[in-house]
Design a protein around this motif. Structure first.
Motif, PDB file in Angstrom:
ATOM      1  N   ASN A 186       0.816  -1.203   0.000  1.00 21.15           N
ATOM      2  CA  ASN A 186       0.000   0.000   0.000  1.00 21.15           C
ATOM      3  C   ASN A 186       0.849   1.251   0.000  1.00 21.15           C
ATOM      4  O   ASN A 186       0.505   2.243  -0.625  1.00 21.15           O
ATOM      5  N   LYS A 187       1.954   1.189   0.749  1.00 19.51           N
ATOM      6  CA  LYS A 187       2.804   2.373   0.824  1.00 19.51           C
ATOM      7  C   LYS A 187       4.258   2.007   0.543  1.00 19.51           C
ATOM      8  O   LYS A 187       5.071   1.932   1.465  1.00 19.51           O
ATOM      9  N   PRO A 188       4.594   1.782  -0.705  1.00 18.45           N
ATOM     10  CA  PRO A 188       5.997   1.505  -1.003  1.00 18.45           C
ATOM     11  C   PRO A 188       6.835   2.763  -0.786  1.00 18.45           C
ATOM     12  O   PRO A 188       6.295   3.865  -0.792  1.00 18.45           O
ATOM     13  N   GLY A 189       8.124   2.602  -0.589  1.00 15.32           N
ATOM     14  CA  GLY A 189       8.975   3.767  -0.389  1.00 15.32           C
ATOM     15  C   GLY A 189      10.201   3.412   0.428  1.00 15.32           C
ATOM     16  O   GLY A 189      10.445   2.246   0.721  1.00 15.32           O
TER      17      GLY A 189
ATOM     18  N   CYS B 160       4.671  -0.126   5.692  1.00 16.51           N
ATOM     19  CA  CYS B 160       4.141  -0.340   4.336  1.00 16.51           C
ATOM     20  C   CYS B 160       2.623  -0.392   4.260  1.00 16.51           C
ATOM     21  O   CYS B 160       2.062  -0.394   3.162  1.00 16.51           O
ATOM     22  N   GLY B 161       1.956  -0.520   5.374  1.00 20.09           N
ATOM     23  CA  GLY B 161       0.497  -0.453   5.354  1.00 20.09           C
ATOM     24  C   GLY B 161      -0.219  -1.609   4.694  1.00 20.09           C
ATOM     25  O   GLY B 161      -1.341  -1.462   4.211  1.00 20.09           O
ATOM     26  N   GLY B 162       0.383  -2.748   4.663  1.00 19.56           N
ATOM     27  CA  GLY B 162      -0.306  -3.938   4.154  1.00 19.56           C
ATOM     28  C   GLY B 162      -0.192  -4.119   2.653  1.00 19.56           C
ATOM     29  O   GLY B 162       0.434  -3.317   1.944  1.00 19.56           O
ATOM     30  N   ILE B 163      -0.814  -5.195   2.194  1.00 16.79           N
ATOM     31  CA  ILE B 163      -0.733  -5.535   0.773  1.00 16.79           C
ATOM     32  C   ILE B 163      -1.834  -4.809   0.017  1.00 16.79           C
ATOM     33  O   ILE B 163      -2.973  -4.699   0.490  1.00 16.79           O
ATOM     34  N   ARG B 164      -1.496  -4.355  -1.151  1.00 16.15           N
ATOM     35  CA  ARG B 164      -2.386  -3.575  -1.990  1.00 16.15           C
ATOM     36  C   ARG B 164      -3.699  -4.309  -2.268  1.00 16.15           C
ATOM     37  O   ARG B 164      -3.696  -5.532  -2.444  1.00 16.15           O
ATOM     38  N   ASN B 165      -4.776  -3.580  -2.316  1.00 19.15           N
ATOM     39  CA  ASN B 165      -6.104  -4.106  -2.661  1.00 19.15           C
ATOM     40  C   ASN B 165      -6.553  -5.258  -1.767  1.00 19.15           C
ATOM     41  O   ASN B 165      -7.307  -6.126  -2.192  1.00 19.15           O
ATOM     42  N   GLY B 166      -6.036  -5.295  -0.551  1.00 25.07           N
ATOM     43  CA  GLY B 166      -6.477  -6.326   0.387  1.00 25.07           C
ATOM     44  C   GLY B 166      -6.097  -7.747  -0.004  1.00 25.07           C
ATOM     45  O   GLY B 166      -6.668  -8.708   0.498  1.00 25.07           O
ATOM     46  N   LYS B 167      -5.137  -7.862  -0.900  1.00 30.03           N
ATOM     47  CA  LYS B 167      -4.705  -9.189  -1.347  1.00 30.03           C
ATOM     48  C   LYS B 167      -3.875  -9.883  -0.278  1.00 30.03           C
ATOM     49  O   LYS B 167      -3.425  -9.272   0.690  1.00 30.03           O
ATOM     50  N   LYS B 168      -3.670 -11.163  -0.518  1.00 32.29           N
ATOM     51  CA  LYS B 168      -2.812 -11.911   0.390  1.00 32.29           C
ATOM     52  C   LYS B 168      -1.368 -11.834  -0.075  1.00 32.29           C
ATOM     53  O   LYS B 168      -1.089 -11.730  -1.261  1.00 32.29           O
ATOM     54  N   LEU B 169      -0.452 -11.889   0.898  1.00 29.22           N
ATOM     55  CA  LEU B 169       0.975 -11.881   0.569  1.00 29.22           C
ATOM     56  C   LEU B 169       1.363 -13.273   0.084  1.00 29.22           C
ATOM     57  O   LEU B 169       0.992 -14.282   0.674  1.00 29.22           O
ATOM     58  N   LYS B 170       2.094 -13.313  -1.016  1.00 32.44           N
ATOM     59  CA  LYS B 170       2.533 -14.617  -1.516  1.00 32.44           C
ATOM     60  C   LYS B 170       4.003 -14.868  -1.220  1.00 32.44           C
ATOM     61  O   LYS B 170       4.383 -15.939  -0.742  1.00 32.44           O
TER      62      LYS B 170
ATOM     63  N   SER C 189      20.860  -5.726   0.729  1.00 35.26           N
ATOM     64  CA  SER C 189      20.942  -4.274   0.654  1.00 35.26           C
ATOM     65  C   SER C 189      19.651  -3.629   1.151  1.00 35.26           C
ATOM     66  O   SER C 189      19.540  -2.414   1.147  1.00 35.26           O
ATOM     67  N   GLY C 190      18.682  -4.437   1.555  1.00 37.34           N
ATOM     68  CA  GLY C 190      17.431  -3.870   2.058  1.00 37.34           C
ATOM     69  C   GLY C 190      16.425  -3.548   0.975  1.00 37.34           C
ATOM     70  O   GLY C 190      15.553  -2.711   1.166  1.00 37.34           O
ATOM     71  N   GLY C 191      16.541  -4.216  -0.155  1.00 34.89           N
ATOM     72  CA  GLY C 191      15.525  -4.036  -1.207  1.00 34.89           C
ATOM     73  C   GLY C 191      14.389  -5.012  -0.973  1.00 34.89           C
ATOM     74  O   GLY C 191      14.469  -6.172  -1.320  1.00 34.89           O
ATOM     75  N   PHE C 192      13.347  -4.506  -0.346  1.00 35.56           N
ATOM     76  CA  PHE C 192      12.270  -5.373   0.130  1.00 35.56           C
ATOM     77  C   PHE C 192      11.158  -5.406  -0.915  1.00 35.56           C
ATOM     78  O   PHE C 192      10.440  -4.427  -1.103  1.00 35.56           O
ATOM     79  N   ILE C 193      11.043  -6.530  -1.627  1.00 32.22           N
ATOM     80  CA  ILE C 193      10.048  -6.624  -2.698  1.00 32.22           C
ATOM     81  C   ILE C 193       8.945  -7.587  -2.263  1.00 32.22           C
ATOM     82  O   ILE C 193       9.203  -8.770  -2.047  1.00 32.22           O
ATOM     83  N   ALA C 194       7.746  -7.060  -2.101  1.00 29.53           N
ATOM     84  CA  ALA C 194       6.630  -7.911  -1.674  1.00 29.53           C
ATOM     85  C   ALA C 194       5.785  -8.274  -2.885  1.00 29.53           C
ATOM     86  O   ALA C 194       5.562  -7.450  -3.771  1.00 29.53           O
ATOM     87  N   MET C 195       5.337  -9.517  -2.925  1.00 28.15           N
ATOM     88  CA  MET C 195       4.526  -9.962  -4.065  1.00 28.15           C
ATOM     89  C   MET C 195       3.211 -10.522  -3.558  1.00 28.15           C
ATOM     90  O   MET C 195       3.201 -11.334  -2.629  1.00 28.15           O
ATOM     91  N   ASP C 196       2.123 -10.102  -4.191  1.00 30.10           N
ATOM     92  CA  ASP C 196       0.832 -10.583  -3.727  1.00 30.10           C
ATOM     93  C   ASP C 196       0.461 -11.904  -4.392  1.00 30.10           C
ATOM     94  O   ASP C 196       1.202 -12.439  -5.217  1.00 30.10           O
ATOM     95  N   GLU C 197      -0.701 -12.396  -4.056  1.00 28.15           N
ATOM     96  CA  GLU C 197      -1.088 -13.747  -4.466  1.00 28.15           C
ATOM     97  C   GLU C 197      -1.199 -13.932  -5.972  1.00 28.15           C
ATOM     98  O   GLU C 197      -1.182 -15.048  -6.472  1.00 28.15           O
TER      99      GLU C 197
END
Lengths: 448, 338
Positions: A249-252, A272-282, A328-336
């Motif tokens: 929700n809040k990348p940065g 980060c305020g959670g996963i975008r559009n209420g999706k589940k984290l994959k 290096s702290g590049g945190f990439i989250a991927m949804d379902e």
């Protein structure tokens, strides 16, 4: 409660980019303290006490790196700042340099004083040409104010700092390739030993540090190493900039105290305020594209069921079987809805493109892996191809000159390790997977 | 002096010796194969990764094993170091992997390649590779280019060992060629198609471990195993004049530098000796040269058929019953059980 900020404390202030505003907010006080009240040895000691670890990815203790620097008589020493931030998913250094360039310059001067370096270089990647201009502007301001040049702040310490723009190659972020490039040669990694601490830039003893590492020296000098060490958890001390990207929700860029739980980092509104559009984290790639990818259950909790923290040790818990790295702290989250195979192909394409071609396993292997992944994505793959991928990565990892080989192998290994089912699905039904998102929803493939 | 143990054989070597050179001092089968290292070229080695070995004990002081396999050509020995080469299945597997990588984009056009028969990559593949390849994609291709009037560069065959680059750097005046691009499309090239024109440029042909750089005066004249190597010398004002002549009948088909048992040139020779002096009368003949490696040259000319048969018999005995041995796939190497 918000965590303590050391680097990005003032980044919201209007005009902090300029020397005047930076000084109004306590800028260059650390440098003054370093030059007037401390000896170089004391600074190195403070950095050792702080437990600061290299923020570029490897996490090597900075104080130790500094103390390895050879100091032969009559030979110049150099400090080189690695601002060739090219790891996919990592953009914290850019943010820092763009917002508060003087923090880096101050750190450069103070660190150079500690190391006895008369000259320092900031090697910045070609794509950051506009950031290079900001840095050059800041350096010009510093020269004008007597913070660079001869007899800085009447301390008798002379120092020159230069910005060098690279031509845009990932490999030049590897420290010895960076030095080659800085010397004007082809950016090929050197064979180590000798390490840069003994023979680095122009054959002289050299320390190469990441932007964030050098910037962190400023609060360490200001507050003392012990105060810095009191933040964080275990051997992961201080704060770390995390570049959060992906389906959040809040990348940065966030400055966190090391030791924040991963769950809190992803879901709390402060971060980060959670996963975008209420999706589940994959899945999550926790430290830039080269570290192993972890499925949601393993990134939130370790294999032992303990909550995973944003720290060097906690993320590495379980080794590569069930853990990863802070990198290096590049945190990439991927949804379902994310296709791991497609994502992996994207990473592999990157490493194929960026391999310098010096040593055979990486030169030939990265391209081979990309082609196989492409074949699998096209629906022409076989199960044997998945095994072949595994075999190729195992023959690259640890057998190359520089860590690019490892960086290319780890994502492949971890994706197969944790998401083999998905590869098999592509092999069986790949031709039908036109719209990946649609397909996943239809078939309920995601197990989170 | 440092004491180092390689595959169970201990030797004392001067400090600063590389593992590879220590192994070469011991000699025999435990010497790791090399493609990019060249004893006469400074800073060569480290690229091809065929000489990877496992360091199972770092040194007497710090007995920890090294975490990764290391390139033996660029790693110096420490006192008390223990190294595994043939004894480590891990190393052999890694080496087979490197062979596969090197062959992945190699055209395998040995039937039309002048280097066939004296090719380091052929030997390496026979000795350390596996049957067949798993690479099924289009191989990279380049146009042939002439670099100078005597040398042709066929980049498609190149394995990027950097030996010719180092030769041009260290042996000839003025560096006019290097590597362009990066990754698997990097290529050896001259600066904007410059000709390489200097007295020692021909040495690049000798250092090339594959058929990427070939002698245009010899191209397609003969397969190397039909030619007979003879050592000869002359009083040359430019170079050592110590060469190897390759005869077919009475005719000298080509002149090369003398290579040692590892295929590395011992003395650089000038282009006059190499390209211009192709008559027996130009030379003082020393006698036939013995090619020690298990190449087809030695099989054709020097090893008696009897010795060959004995080797094959010995190997056959060491294999499971019914396993067929064929000539060519390392048949002459008693240690190869593939």
């Amino acid at each position: 409660m918000a965590g303590k900020k050391l680097l990005l404390e003032n980044d919201h202030i209007e005009g902090i980019r300029s020397l005047r505003v930076y000084r109004q907010h306590g800028g260059y006080q650390s440098l003054e303290k370093a030059l007037k009240q401390m000896t170089p040895e004391q600074i190195v000691e403070e950095v050792k006490t702080s437990g600061l670890r290299g923020r570029g990815g490897a996490g090597f203790p900075t104080g130790m790196k500094w103390s390895f620097l050879a100091k032969p008589e009559g030979v110049a020493r150099y400090l080189v700042c690695n601002a060739d931030e090219s790891e996919p998913g990592t953009f914290k250094d850019r943010y820092l340099m763009q917002r508060i360039p003087h923090l880096l310059i101050e750190g450069m001067i103070a660190s150079s004083f500690a190391l006895g370096a008369r000259t320092s270089y900031i090697y910045i990647r070609g794509e950051y040409f506009y950031v290079a201009r900001i840095l050059e502007q800041a350096i010009a301001e510093a020269y004008e104010a007597g913070l660079l040049g001869k007899n800085i702040l009447n301390s008798g310490f002379d120092h020159d700092c230069y910005v060098q723009v690279g031509a845009g190659a990932y490999i030049c972020g590897e420290e010895t390739a960076l030095l080659e490039s800085l010397e004007g040669k082809r950016g090929n990694p050197r064979i180590k030993p000798p390490f840069p601490a003994v023979a680095g830039l122009y054959g002289c003893p050299t320390v190469v540090n990441n932007v964030e590492t050098i910037a962190a020296v400023v609060p360490i000098i200001r507050d003392g190493g012990a105060a810095y060490a009191s933040i964080g958890v275990g051997k992961s001390t201080g704060t770390k900039l995390i570049s959060a990207s992906g389906h959040l929700n809040k990348p940065g860029v966030y400055e966190i105290e090391l030791g924040v739980p991963v769950e809190e980092f992803i879901y709390s509104d402060e971060y980060c305020g959670g996963i975008r559009n209420g999706k589940k984290l994959k899945a999550v790639v926790a430290g830039g594209s080269s570290v192993p990818i972890l499925p949601a259950d393993l990134i939130l909790k370790t294999a032992n069921g303990e909550p995973r923290l944003m720290s060097y040790e906690s993320l590495a818990d379980g080794g590569f079987a069930t853990g990863t790295m802070l990198g290096s702290g590049g945190f990439i989250a991927m949804d379902e809805d994310t296709s791991i195979v497609k994502n992996l192909w994207n990473f592999s394409r990157f490493y194929h493109h960026e391999s310098c071609g010096q040593c055979s396993p990486c030169r030939e292997g990265t391209g081979w892996m990309e082609k196989i992944l492409h074949k699998i994505l096209d629906g022409n793959g076989t199960l044997a191809d998945v095994d072949l991928l595994w075999d190729i990565q195992s023959k690259i990892e640890g057998k190359t000159i520089c860590p690019l080989g490892d960086a290319a192998a780890w994502p492949v290994a971890s994706a197969i390790r944790h998401f083999r089912k998905e590869f098999e699905e592509y092999v069986k039904n790949g031709k039908n997977i036109r719209d990946v998102k649609h397909y996943y929803r239809l078939n309920n493939l995601v197990e989170v | 002096m440092a004491k180092v143990t390689i595959d169970g054989i201990t030797i004392e070597v001067p400090d600063g010796t590389t593992i590879l050179n220590a192994a070469r001092m011991i000699g025999g089968d435990i010497v790791p194969p090399t493609m990019c290292y060249h004893s006469k070229l400074k800073t060569s080695g480290g690229y091809c990764r065929t000489c990877l070995v496992k360091v199972s004990k770092g040194s007497e002081k710090d007995p920890r094993p090294m975490p990764k396999p290391v390139a033996s050509c660029r790693t110096t020995v420490m006192d008390g170091m223990e190294v595994q080469n043939l004894l480590s299945p891990e190393v052999l597997e890694a080496r087979a992997g490197v062979v596969e990588f090197l062959l992945a984009n190699h055209p395998l056009d040995c039937p039309v390649c002048d280097q066939a028969g004296e090719c380091d990559l052929q030997n390496l593949a026979y000795e350390n590779g596996k049957m067949g390849t798993r690479y099924e994609f289009q191989k990279r291709e380049f146009e042939k280019i002439d670099i100078g009037d005597k040398i042709q560069l066929h980049m498609t065959r190149c394995i990027l060992c950097y030996r010719c680059v180092k030769t041009a750097d260290q042996v000839t005046d003025g560096r006019v060629h290097g590597v362009l691009n990066r990754g698997d499309v990097s290529e050896i090239s001259t600066y904007i198609q410059n000709a390489i024109d200097n007295d020692f440029s021909g040495n690049m042909i000798d250092v090339c471990p594959v058929g990427a750089l070939t002698d245009k005066t010899f191209r397609f004249k003969s397969r190397v195993w039909y030619t007979k190597p003879v050592d000869a010398h002359r009083d040359c004002p430019k170079c050592s004049g110590k060469v190897r002549l390759w005869y077919k009948g009475e005719e000298v088909l080509r002149v090369t530098g003398r290579k040692d048992q590892y295929g590395e040139v011992q003395d650089w020779i000038c282009n006059d000796c190499r390209f211009e002096k192709k008559k027996t009368s130009d030379w003082v003949i020393e006698g036939p040269a013995h090619i020690q490696r298990d190449s087809v040259i030695s099989a054709n000319h020097y090893e008696s058929l009897k010795a060959l048969k004995a080797t094959i018999d010995r190997q056959r005995k060491s294999l499971p019953h019914g396993h067929k041995t064929t000539l060519g796939h390392g048949a002459l190497d008693p240690n190869n059980t593939h």
